[in-house]
Design an enzyme around this catalytic site. Structure first.
Site, short mmCIF file in Angstrom:
data_model
loop_
_atom_site.label_atom_id
_atom_site.label_comp_id
_atom_site.label_asym_id
_atom_site.label_seq_id
_atom_site.Cartn_x
_atom_site.Cartn_y
_atom_site.Cartn_z
N VAL A 100 116.18 78.89 32.32
CA VAL A 100 116.90 79.83 31.47
C VAL A 100 118.34 80.03 31.94
O VAL A 100 119.28 79.99 31.14
CB VAL A 100 116.14 81.18 31.42
CG1 VAL A 100 117.00 82.28 30.81
CG2 VAL A 100 114.86 81.01 30.61
N ASN A 146 105.72 86.52 22.38
CA ASN A 146 104.99 85.46 23.09
C ASN A 146 103.48 85.60 22.91
O ASN A 146 102.78 84.60 22.70
CB ASN A 146 105.34 85.48 24.59
CG ASN A 146 106.54 84.60 24.89
OD1 ASN A 146 107.11 83.98 24.00
ND2 ASN A 146 106.94 84.54 26.15
N HIS A 172 99.58 74.05 15.50
CA HIS A 172 99.15 72.70 15.88
C HIS A 172 98.08 72.84 16.96
O HIS A 172 98.32 73.41 18.01
CB HIS A 172 100.34 71.89 16.40
CG HIS A 172 100.03 70.43 16.52
ND1 HIS A 172 100.07 69.57 15.44
CD2 HIS A 172 99.62 69.71 17.56
CE1 HIS A 172 99.71 68.36 15.83
NE2 HIS A 172 99.44 68.42 17.12
N GLY A 190 95.40 71.89 19.99
CA GLY A 190 95.55 71.09 21.20
C GLY A 190 94.57 71.52 22.28
O GLY A 190 93.59 72.21 22.01
N GLY A 211 99.98 76.01 27.50
CA GLY A 211 100.34 76.13 28.91
C GLY A 211 101.79 76.53 28.99
O GLY A 211 102.34 77.11 28.05
N CYS A 267 105.63 80.36 30.35
CA CYS A 267 105.74 81.69 29.71
C CYS A 267 104.44 82.22 29.14
O CYS A 267 103.99 83.29 29.56
CB CYS A 267 106.80 81.64 28.63
SG CYS A 267 108.46 81.44 29.30
P1 NAD Z 1 112.97 79.22 37.26
O1 NAD Z 1 111.89 79.43 38.25
O2 NAD Z 1 113.17 77.88 36.65
O3 NAD Z 1 114.38 79.67 37.88
C1 NAD Z 1 114.59 80.86 38.57
C2 NAD Z 1 115.74 80.63 39.56
O4 NAD Z 1 116.13 81.88 40.13
C3 NAD Z 1 115.38 79.73 40.74
O5 NAD Z 1 116.30 78.65 40.81
C4 NAD Z 1 115.52 80.64 41.98
O6 NAD Z 1 115.98 79.96 43.13
C5 NAD Z 1 116.53 81.65 41.48
N1 NAD Z 1 116.55 82.94 42.20
C6 NAD Z 1 115.52 83.72 42.60
N2 NAD Z 1 115.97 84.83 43.20
C7 NAD Z 1 117.33 84.78 43.17
C8 NAD Z 1 118.37 85.65 43.61
N3 NAD Z 1 118.11 86.83 44.20
N4 NAD Z 1 119.64 85.27 43.43
C9 NAD Z 1 119.93 84.09 42.84
N5 NAD Z 1 118.99 83.22 42.39
C10 NAD Z 1 117.70 83.57 42.55
O7 NAD Z 1 112.68 80.31 36.11
P2 NAD Z 1 112.91 80.18 34.52
O8 NAD Z 1 111.86 79.33 33.93
O9 NAD Z 1 114.33 79.89 34.26
O10 NAD Z 1 112.59 81.68 34.08
C11 NAD Z 1 113.45 82.74 34.40
C12 NAD Z 1 113.04 83.95 33.60
O11 NAD Z 1 113.23 83.70 32.20
C13 NAD Z 1 111.57 84.34 33.72
O12 NAD Z 1 111.46 85.74 33.65
C14 NAD Z 1 110.93 83.71 32.51
O13 NAD Z 1 109.76 84.39 32.10
C15 NAD Z 1 112.02 83.88 31.49
N6 NAD Z 1 111.99 82.89 30.40
C16 NAD Z 1 111.72 81.58 30.67
C17 NAD Z 1 111.73 80.64 29.64
C18 NAD Z 1 111.43 79.19 29.90
O14 NAD Z 1 111.24 78.46 28.94
N7 NAD Z 1 111.38 78.73 31.13
C19 NAD Z 1 112.03 81.05 28.33
C20 NAD Z 1 112.32 82.40 28.09
C21 NAD Z 1 112.29 83.31 29.14
C1 UDX Z 2 107.56 79.53 24.82
C2 UDX Z 2 108.10 80.27 23.59
O1 UDX Z 2 107.92 79.46 22.42
C3 UDX Z 2 109.56 80.62 23.77
O2 UDX Z 2 110.01 81.39 22.66
C4 UDX Z 2 109.70 81.43 25.04
O3 UDX Z 2 111.06 81.76 25.25
C5 UDX Z 2 109.15 80.67 26.24
O4 UDX Z 2 107.78 80.31 25.97
P1 UDX Z 2 107.74 77.05 25.79
O5 UDX Z 2 106.63 77.51 26.68
O6 UDX Z 2 108.93 76.41 26.39
O7 UDX Z 2 108.28 78.30 24.92
O8 UDX Z 2 107.15 76.00 24.73
P2 UDX Z 2 106.31 76.15 23.37
O9 UDX Z 2 106.83 75.14 22.43
O10 UDX Z 2 106.22 77.54 22.89
O11 UDX Z 2 104.85 75.67 23.84
C6 UDX Z 2 104.04 76.45 24.70
C7 UDX Z 2 102.65 75.85 24.78
O12 UDX Z 2 101.97 76.00 23.53
C8 UDX Z 2 102.65 74.36 25.09
O13 UDX Z 2 101.59 74.07 25.98
C9 UDX Z 2 102.40 73.71 23.74
O14 UDX Z 2 101.79 72.46 23.83
C10 UDX Z 2 101.48 74.74 23.10
N1 UDX Z 2 101.52 74.70 21.63
C11 UDX Z 2 102.66 75.07 20.96
C12 UDX Z 2 100.39 74.31 20.91
O15 UDX Z 2 99.36 73.96 21.50
N2 UDX Z 2 100.45 74.32 19.56
C13 UDX Z 2 101.55 74.69 18.85
O16 UDX Z 2 101.51 74.69 17.61
C14 UDX Z 2 102.70 75.09 19.58
#
Ligand code: NAD
Ligand code: UDX
Length: 434
Positions: free
Chosen positions: A11, A211, A254, A256, A260, A263
């Protein structure tokens, strides 16, 4: 405008690069020196389509920089976004807010003028107020405002999702903070993106509710798919017929092997815990979690059953191990439940994934890795599709057949056409199709 992004993960890095593309000066800060050194050398710590190019362009034009130094990142910033992880806390299923609170305190200490601390991490209701309390304790001068700005991007299409979101949600109770947030997202006004200004509590809950709803929608179609198999219906026809009803919508229907990712699993669990603590358990979400967990194990049983009465010693080629295509993320991937069960039953597993970067460490050492899909299928008694990478759709059935020793194909993502696969001589089964 100038902002800092705390956390260079999926993110932080994507939104940092996208804000830079919007014309904002962005410093991305992370505590991991290897990540920052790599980024400075042009190496992406994650696989996300288009990210390397977007980062390179914005580094070149001077709008995007990387640092491990919190003071340098925060100095002169109008807003500092917290994009650190909020994983499941061990033992109780709540979100672990250690990183968020630590980062908030570090930012407040480093602040050298008025700024807005924006929580972009997914955090439970009440976290924003706690961040406000931390800020007031560290900086009682009232120069720092707090806002919530949950992120809805999906991995694999993160840049497009950030640049063209369905909506932007801003949780705020301070006019100055709202004005800063609106300026940052101004480019999205051109494409008429709805921007919702709500309370911090509502913003926090919108993210979890969205979510959990999507996870429930997937789980619903997965259970309908199971019923389709028993009664001879086709889940894709059912999903299309349902989804054309505007009140339902076509997306996320869809079927599956179970959802996973980084999130849905952790956020559904955290929402269920929050609701239990508040005395209003959300039984629908609790059921979704339980059904999805059970489903992943059932998929392993289904594969073992397809291998016949004695699966030990049989070879299975697995196509795709990441939780979805176009990412290298293995967090809560169904493969993490399914493959260890196959290995425990004595099955020889050979996997292929186009982005195997994190998979080798995450999966049991007994899982072998192939260089191509056909190589994973070579000599296999059965081939299983776990992730719907596009290149699997393009595999010619006759080439797959001649690589394999057996004829069993379990397509847990419905990438292939059942009639074509049966015509090619496979004992083919998929999810929710006759
Ligand atoms: P990530 O684990 O990929 O990255 C988090 C980063 O933060 C790491 O690189 C870590 O080293 C760093 N970090 C931790 N503590 C720190 C600090 N004190 N100062 C500076 N850096 C620090 O996590 P992510 O997947 O990017 O998710 C981040 C947040 O966004 C989570 O709350 C997640 O739920 C949310 N989110 C994730 C997604 C996604 O698709 N991955 C989508 C929407 C929201
Ligand atoms: C999800 C949310 O969609 C996004 O809005 C949020 O910010 C982060 O979490 P992400 O986990 O990156 O995004 O991928 P997503 O496309 O939502 O898929 C999540 C899981 O659901 C995957 O394992 C995917 O295979 C599964 N999935 C998704 C299904 O099995 N069927 C579907 O129709 C859609």
């Amino acid at each position: 405008m100038r902002i800092a992004m705390i956390g260079a993960g999926y993110v932080g890095l994507v939104s940092g690069a996208c804000f830079a593309e919007f014309g904002v000066d962005v410093t991305v800060m992370d505590v991991d020196p290897d990540k920052i050194a790599g980024l400075r050398a042009g190496r992406m710590p994650i696989y996300e389509p288009g990210l390397d190019k977007l980062v390179a362009e914005n580094v070149r034009n001077g709008r995007l920089t990387f640092t491990t130094d919190i003071d340098a990142a925060v100095k002169g910033a109008d807003a500092v976004f917290l994009a650190v992880g909020t994983p499941t806390r061990r033992g109780d299923g709540h979100a672990d807010l250690t990183y968020v609170y630590a980062a908030a305190e570090q930012v407040a200490r480093a602040a050298d003028g008025p700024l807005v601390i924006v929580t972009k991490s997914t955090v439970p209701v009440g976290t924003g107020r706690e961040v406000q309390a931390i800020v007031r304790r560290v900086r009682p001068d009232g120069q720092i405002a707090v806002a919530s700005n949950p992120e809805f991007l999906r991995e694999g299409s993160a840049i497009g999702d950030f640049m063209r979101p369905d909506r932007v949600v801003i949780g705020v109770d301070d006019d100055r903070a709202l004005a800063v947030m609106k300026r940052l997202y101004r480019p999205l006004y051109l494409i008429e993106t709805p921007v919702l200004a709500v309370s911090i509590e509502s913003a926090e809950l919108i993210k979890y509710a969205a979510n959990a709803f999507l996870a429930t929608k997937i789980t619903f179609i997965n259970e309908i798919a199971d019923l389709c198999e028993k009664v001879g219906a086709d889940v894709h026809d059912v999903a299309r017929g349902m989804g054309l009803d505007g009140r339902i919508g076509r997306k996320f229907l869809h079927p599956g092997p179970g959802y996973g990712g980084s999130c849905f699993p952790k956020d559904t669990l955290a929402l269920a815990r929050t609701a239990q603590d508040a005395g209003v358990p959300i039984r629908l979400v609790e059921a979704t979690i339980a059904v999805n967990e059970a489903r992943k194990a059932q998929m392993a049983d289904r594969i073992l059953a397809a291998l016949g009465p004695s699966p030990a010693g049989k070879r299975v080629g697995v196509l795709g191990v990441t939780f979805k295509p176009e990412t290298d993320d293995m967090r809560d991937a169904p493969s993490l439940v399914i493959l260890p069960k196959l290995v425990a039953a004595g099955v020889e597993v050979r996997a292929f994934d186009p982005q195997p970067g994190h998979a080798r460490q995450a999966l049991p050492a007994a899982v072998g890795f192939a260089q191509t899909a056909l190589d994973a299928a070579k000599g296999a008694d059965a081939v299983v599709v776990l992730t719907e990478w596009n290149e699997f759709r393009a595999l010619a059935p006759h080439r797959l057949k001649s690589a394999m020793a057996g004829d069993v194909v379990l397509d847990l993502r419905n990438v292939w056409d059942p009639a074509a696969m049966r015509a090619a001589g496979f004992a083919y089964s998929s999810i929710g199709r006759p």
